[in-house]
Design a protein around this motif. Structure first.
Motif, PDB file in Angstrom:
ATOM      1  N   LYS A 235       1.183  10.218  -9.074  1.00  0.00           N
ATOM      2  CA  LYS A 235       0.889  11.617  -9.405  1.00  0.00           C
ATOM      3  C   LYS A 235       0.409  12.350  -8.158  1.00  0.00           C
ATOM      4  CE  LYS A 235      -0.877  10.299 -13.994  1.00  0.00           C
ATOM      5  NZ  LYS A 235      -1.292   8.919 -13.689  1.00  0.00           N
ATOM      6  N   LEU A 236       0.612  13.637  -8.144  1.00  0.00           N
ATOM      7  CA  LEU A 236       0.263  14.418  -6.962  1.00  0.00           C
ATOM      8  C   LEU A 236      -1.214  14.265  -6.618  1.00  0.00           C
ATOM      9  CD1 LEU A 236       1.084  16.453  -4.788  1.00  0.00           C
ATOM     10  CD2 LEU A 236       0.620  18.291  -6.441  1.00  0.00           C
ATOM     11  N   LEU A 237      -2.101  14.337  -7.609  1.00  0.00           N
ATOM     12  CA  LEU A 237      -3.526  14.213  -7.323  1.00  0.00           C
ATOM     13  C   LEU A 237      -3.869  12.796  -6.859  1.00  0.00           C
ATOM     14  CD1 LEU A 237      -6.340  15.353  -7.157  1.00  0.00           C
ATOM     15  CD2 LEU A 237      -6.621  14.919  -9.599  1.00  0.00           C
ATOM     16  N   THR A 238      -3.241  11.796  -7.443  1.00  0.00           N
ATOM     17  CA  THR A 238      -3.483  10.418  -7.013  1.00  0.00           C
ATOM     18  C   THR A 238      -3.097  10.256  -5.550  1.00  0.00           C
ATOM     19  OG1 THR A 238      -3.046   9.632  -9.253  1.00  0.00           O
ATOM     20  CG2 THR A 238      -2.963   7.999  -7.490  1.00  0.00           C
ATOM     21  N   TRP A 239      -1.952  10.798  -5.181  1.00  0.00           N
ATOM     22  CA  TRP A 239      -1.518  10.764  -3.780  1.00  0.00           C
ATOM     23  C   TRP A 239      -2.508  11.515  -2.893  1.00  0.00           C
ATOM     24  CZ3 TRP A 239       0.189  15.059  -0.853  1.00  0.00           C
ATOM     25  CH2 TRP A 239       0.759  14.749   0.389  1.00  0.00           C
ATOM     26  N   ALA A 240      -2.989  12.663  -3.366  1.00  0.00           N
ATOM     27  CA  ALA A 240      -3.969  13.431  -2.591  1.00  0.00           C
ATOM     28  C   ALA A 240      -5.279  12.668  -2.460  1.00  0.00           C
ATOM     29  CB  ALA A 240      -4.205  14.789  -3.253  1.00  0.00           C
ATOM     30  N   TYR A 241      -5.670  11.948  -3.512  1.00  0.00           N
ATOM     31  CA  TYR A 241      -6.862  11.104  -3.409  1.00  0.00           C
ATOM     32  C   TYR A 241      -6.687  10.055  -2.309  1.00  0.00           C
ATOM     33  CZ  TYR A 241      -9.248  12.607  -7.744  1.00  0.00           C
ATOM     34  OH  TYR A 241      -9.936  13.305  -8.708  1.00  0.00           O
ATOM     35  N   ARG A 242      -5.490   9.497  -2.188  1.00  0.00           N
ATOM     36  CA  ARG A 242      -5.256   8.490  -1.140  1.00  0.00           C
ATOM     37  C   ARG A 242      -5.473   9.107   0.238  1.00  0.00           C
ATOM     38  NH1 ARG A 242       0.113   4.694  -0.050  1.00  0.00           N
ATOM     39  NH2 ARG A 242      -0.860   3.252  -1.513  1.00  0.00           N
TER      40      ARG A 242
ATOM     41  N   ALA B 221      -6.352   1.048  -7.114  1.00  0.00           N
ATOM     42  CA  ALA B 221      -5.926   0.074  -6.117  1.00  0.00           C
ATOM     43  C   ALA B 221      -4.832   0.659  -5.222  1.00  0.00           C
ATOM     44  CB  ALA B 221      -5.429  -1.193  -6.802  1.00  0.00           C
ATOM     45  N   TRP B 222      -3.917   1.441  -5.810  1.00  0.00           N
ATOM     46  CA  TRP B 222      -2.870   2.088  -5.010  1.00  0.00           C
ATOM     47  C   TRP B 222      -3.491   3.056  -4.012  1.00  0.00           C
ATOM     48  CZ3 TRP B 222      -1.130   7.039  -4.059  1.00  0.00           C
ATOM     49  CH2 TRP B 222       0.117   7.142  -3.442  1.00  0.00           C
ATOM     50  N   ILE B 223      -4.474   3.800  -4.437  1.00  0.00           N
ATOM     51  CA  ILE B 223      -5.160   4.740  -3.542  1.00  0.00           C
ATOM     52  C   ILE B 223      -5.771   3.999  -2.362  1.00  0.00           C
ATOM     53  CG2 ILE B 223      -7.160   6.280  -3.364  1.00  0.00           C
ATOM     54  CD1 ILE B 223      -6.585   7.068  -6.320  1.00  0.00           C
TER      55      ILE B 223
END
Length: 287
Positions: free
Chosen positions: A78-85, A169-171
């Motif tokens: 998700k866009l926010l998950t990617w931004a969290y990373r 974990a992905w982040i």
């Protein structure tokens, strides 16, 4: 209620279309992307740095990194998950910010600090309720700063933002099992500290927020005329200070004392500055 994922579009296709339009120069789409990400990323920065001023600087840097890399997002999360990373990578490598980090203060050290100067009675001066809540909010931020950054970010992602282990974990670029281990270690350390120290977590514990007000003012940790947390703006429709305080009382686990904060909003001046930089052409979106 834990921090949610920030009002994202319902379907991955909607996010992909929105990002594509933003990268192509659609200013309305870019503004929508900014609106989706700004407050969750600010809350991440605030939990990791511990202080609004540091979080404001951090979120500006994070947002610039996210927005100038939008074209590299391929929908793998998700866009926010990617931004969290992107945000976590920046925050984990940030120079030491808080006094607790700079002094490498442990939870045991912090417990001793809280015991020193504890008043015999509750604070009953001007704005007693407001300042007591300011002490609680500031103190719980400081507790997080006593954890290692790896433990802190695991607790924030897993217990504050309530992300699934696979997503967190992905982040962090680790396995779900490794993430779960970090999270449990952080939760155990905080729970042990809270039960032995915090009267909100255990009535037998030594500290009371209302008995720390005078000492916090004396040390400059609380500014009576400019409370950093208790009067901090929140997101439209988000959890207020009063709502957070009421919810905290219904929780049974000690970590809830730390988990429940208002849904703080990113400072609009910083967001306006980011938008201005992007429109200036100095930080163009990648295409």
């Amino acid at each position: 209620m834990s921090d949610d994922l920030g009002g994202r579009p319902n379907a991955a296709g909607d996010e992909a279309d929105l990002v594509a339009r933003a990268v192509d120069g659609d200013r309305a789409a870019l503004a929508e992307v900014i609106a989706l990400l700004q407050d969750p990323l600010y809350r991440l920065a605030l939990r990791m740095t511990g202080r609004p001023a540091d979080a404001e600087d951090a979120v500006q840097e994070i947002m610039i990194r996210v927005l100038t890399r939008l074209a590299t997002w391929r929908g793998e999360a998700k866009l926010l998950t990617w931004a969290y990373r992107v945000g976590v990578n920046y925050l984990l490598n940030l120079r030491r910010q808080s006094p607790q980090e700079r002094q490498q203060l442990s939870l045991d050290d912090f417990r001793d600090d809280l015991a020193e100067g504890l008043a015999a009675e509750d604070y009953r001066g001007p704005e007693a309720t407001l300042l007591t809540e300011e002490v609680r909010l500031g103190c719980t931020q400081a507790m997080l700063q006593c954890l290692s950054r790896d433990e802190r970010v695991a607790f924030v992602l897993g217990d504050v933002f309530d992300l699934k282990a696979a997503e967190a974990a992905w982040i962090l670029r680790i396995s779900p099992a490794a993430f779960q281990k970090r999270l449990e270690r952080a939760k155990q350390r905080l729970a042990t500290f809270l039960r032995s120290t915090c009267g909100l977590a255990d009535a037998k514990a030594l500290c009371r927020c209302s008995r720390r007000v005078d000492r916090a003012i004396e040390l400059g940790r609380v500014q009576p005329r400019r409370p950093a947390f208790a009067q901090h703006p929140v997101s439209p429709g988000g959890r207020t200070v009063a709502a957070a305080a009421a919810q905290m009382l219904t929780l049974r686990d000690a970590a809830g004392v730390i988990r429940v904060h208002p849904d703080y909003a990113a400072p609009q001046a910083k967001i306006d500055a980011i938008t201005g930089l992007l429109h200036s052409g100095r930080f163009p979106l990648l295409d």
